[in-house]
Design an enzyme around this catalytic site. Structure first.
Site, PDB file in Angstrom:
ATOM      1  N   LYS A 133      -4.078   0.395  -9.440  1.00 55.81           N
ATOM      2  CA  LYS A 133      -2.849   0.021  -8.995  1.00 55.81           C
ATOM      3  C   LYS A 133      -2.105   0.074 -10.147  1.00 55.81           C
ATOM      4  O   LYS A 133      -1.655  -1.298 -11.143  1.00 55.81           O
ATOM      5  CB  LYS A 133      -3.040  -1.487  -8.227  1.00 55.81           C
ATOM      6  N   SER A 136       1.449   2.684  -0.287  1.00 56.30           N
ATOM      7  CA  SER A 136       1.589   1.619  -0.350  1.00 56.30           C
ATOM      8  C   SER A 136       2.028   0.864   0.848  1.00 56.30           C
ATOM      9  O   SER A 136       1.571   0.856   1.964  1.00 56.30           O
ATOM     10  CB  SER A 136       2.245   1.172  -1.649  1.00 56.30           C
TER      11      SER A 136
END
Length: 615
Positions: free
Chosen positions: A201, A405
């Protein structure tokens, strides 16, 4: 006395602002009227005899159409500046498709001089329309004084590629560079509190590190390398030349260029990248020979904008019984209403609800071109897609350049997902970022103090974040990540363990996402339409033969509000120009400006910071 003066001052300020706004609004309305009058009186250029469509793309591509193009063009004309325009990819494809069946249109000319390029999926979509146009037996000619990498990719779909006699073809490969702010934050004594889940991430890495982590670098190297291989393969097939002719290694490139005494035009010819080199006059003679001459003595061409005005409006709605609604989600997903650059959760949800309530709508194509954003807004959008499915209306996702995402969150539970081989997707992860400035203000002699009834009460940006509060944030983020896994598991019919292996914030290119089960098919928007028709007919006793594909937009957006928004954006851009900030500072300002889009009510974000900067 002071209170009276304060009240009077507020009244004066209110009157001042009111007068200024009224005057400005009057100016806007007057200018709109002038533009409308002048455009109404100006006749659109039309082909009086057989000729070619001139695809002179002056600007950059996007999914959404800019409804204020005439306004922008008028302002550009008034201030004498050339401003790149926002051009809808779907308008370009629509024009090419119509030209293919138009008996007056005998060919297509790509003038790429002012084309600022686009992402590969958009170029592939247009390239597919160009290939279909060629299959109809109509020639396609491409020209530019110089070709950028993106311009050349589109040109490669043409039959012939012409380059100016002193031009060049700039093919150099793909790269991506991020800015990292840890040292700057340390110097400013800012404490960034980051709560995240996912090994890869990397959205928050710029605030935690001064460089890219090994995991993020490996992930990026994988998908960026694959994207470059796709670029080379497509150009090779389009030009019918070997892949190693596209771009040699740096040593060989320099050796060949030196052998040609630095002549980049000759290099492009030698490599087979172009058909021939010409002057502008030579090109006009060639086009005149192919398509005849117009009344001005030049090649008989009709410009893209003029041709588009002669066609039925692509956004027009018709009273027909069987519609496939298309809803665009383009830009960062924010809480609230959409604007020119961002997709507002409330706006998109309202449009989807309109499709839900319209009995003539039989299926919905959710066109996603987003790096994600607000977790709350993403879920609001996804809930509306589920509502459509509950009443039997299939939802098909068509992914553009990116659906990462939050963009993947809203896609994951659709009935069917179609991506381009170069779509950037995945990035399944979540984070919260909360900076505090207690040490920053101490440096300038400012201190914060007060009382709270509990340890959880004080979340001031000027006080340290209490440990229980930090634990709560992390726990909520872990729940958000688990929820992401559940949604993908349900939508893609994979186990949570399987999803977790593909998640952790990893970015996947469309082709890999297909292999891993994150998408159902590699294809374009056209395949999404075909799939929508198929799914509708599978659920009915009598097959529907004719569907109307219609773009659903927000009825609540007025032209004036759009103009005011564009004016504000233009003023901000103009301010940066007037300040004369160096290019690196402007880049820094743009990077940090991303933070201003973050407005999630719980501060939770599904966002891929590194998905939109390939160059």
């Amino acid at each position: 006395m002071f209170q009276v003066l304060k009240f009077c001052w507020k009244v004066l300020c209110f009157i001042r602002d009111l007068v200024m706004n009224v005057v400005f609004l009057g100016f806007v309305l007057l200018l709109v009227a002038i533009i409308s009058f002048s455009s109404g009186g100006k006749k659109s250029t039309a082909l009086t005899s057989e000729g070619a469509l001139l695809l002179n793309l002056d600007g950059y591509l996007a999914d959404n159409r800019d409804e204020t193009l005439r306004w922008q063009d008028a302002l550009s004309e008034l201030n004498g500046e050339h401003v790149p325009r926002k051009i809808s990819t779907f308008d370009v494809v629509f024009a090419i498709q119509q030209a293919e069946d138009d008996p007056k249109i005998k060919g297509l000319v790509l003038d790429l001089n002012y084309f600022e390029g686009a992402d590969l999926p958009a170029l592939d979509f247009i390239g597919g329309a160009i290939s279909h146009f060629k299959d109809a037996g109509k020639p396609v000619i491409a020209y530019a004084d110089n070709y950028s990498q993106g311009q050349y990719y589109l040109a490669s779909f043409a039959d012939e590629i012409y380059l100016n006699s002193i031009g060049s073809v700039d093919i150099h490969g793909l790269s991506q560079e991020n800015l990292y702010f840890k040292e700057m934050l340390d110097k400013l004594a800012v404490t960034p509190h980051i709560f995240r889940v996912g090994t890869y991430k990397s959205a928050v890495e710029p605030f935690l590190r001064n460089d890219m982590s090994a995991e993020a670098k490996a992930n990026m190297q994988r998908w960026l390398g694959e994207m470059w291989n796709n670029y080379v393969l497509s150009v090779s097939e389009n030009r019918n030349i070997k892949k190693d002719r596209i771009l040699p290694n740096a040593k060989q490139y320099l050796a060949e260029l030196k052998a040609l005494k630095g002549n980049s035009t000759a290099y492009a010819q030698q490599r087979g990248l172009v058909t021939d080199v010409v002057t502008r006059l030579d090109l006009d003679k060639k086009l005149s020979a192919l398509f005849g001459k117009g009344s001005d003595g030049k090649a008989n061409l009709i410009e893209f904008d003029d041709y588009l005005t002669q066609l039925p409006d692509r956004l027009e709605h018709y009273n027909v019984p069987n519609k496939i609604a298309v809803v665009n989600v383009e830009g960062t997903i924010i809480d609230g209403e959409s604007d020119e650059e961002n997709a507002g959760g409330d706006t998109i949800a309202r449009i989807l609800r309109k499709a839900h309530d319209d009995n003539s709508v039989k299926a919905v194509i959710l066109r996603v071109n987003s790096p994600g954003g607000s977790a709350f807004a993403s879920e609001i959008i996804r809930q509306e897609t589920e509502n459509l499915q509950k009443i039997g209306k299939p939802v098909i996702v068509s992914m553009g350049a990116m659906a990462a995402s939050g963009g993947y969150w809203i896609s994951s539970t659709a009935d069917y997902i179609i991506a381009d081989s170069n779509t950037i997707t995945g990035s399944i992860g979540i984070f919260t970022m909360f900076p505090t400035f207690e040490n920053s203000i101490k440096k300038i002699g400012v201190h914060a103090d007060g009382v709270s009834t509990t340890e959880l009460a004080n979340t001031s940006a000027f006080s340290p974040l209490a440990k229980p509060v930090q634990d709560i944030y992390q726990t909520e983020i872990e729940h958000g990540y688990d929820r992401f896994l559940e949604i993908v598991s349900k939508g893609r019919q994979l186990s949570k363990t399987q999803v977790d292996k593909l998640a952790q914030g990893q970015v996947w290119l469309g082709s890999d996402a297909f292999q891993n089960g994150l998408v159902d098919e590699i294809g374009s928007f056209n395949e999404a339409v075909n799939k929508a028709e198929q799914l509708v007919n599978q659920r009915q006793d009598t097959a529907v033969q004719d569907f109307s594909v219609e773009w659903f937009t927000d009825d609540n957006v007025s032209l004036i509000s759009t103009l005011l928004s564009d004016t504000k954006k233009g003023a901000q851009e103009q301010l940066v120009k007037w300040l004369g900030l160096p290019a690196p500072i402007q880049k820094l300002q743009k990077e940090l400006n991303i933070l201003t889009k973050f407005n999630d009510p719980k501060g939770q974000y599904l966002y891929c910071l590194n998905c939109g900067k390939v160059k």
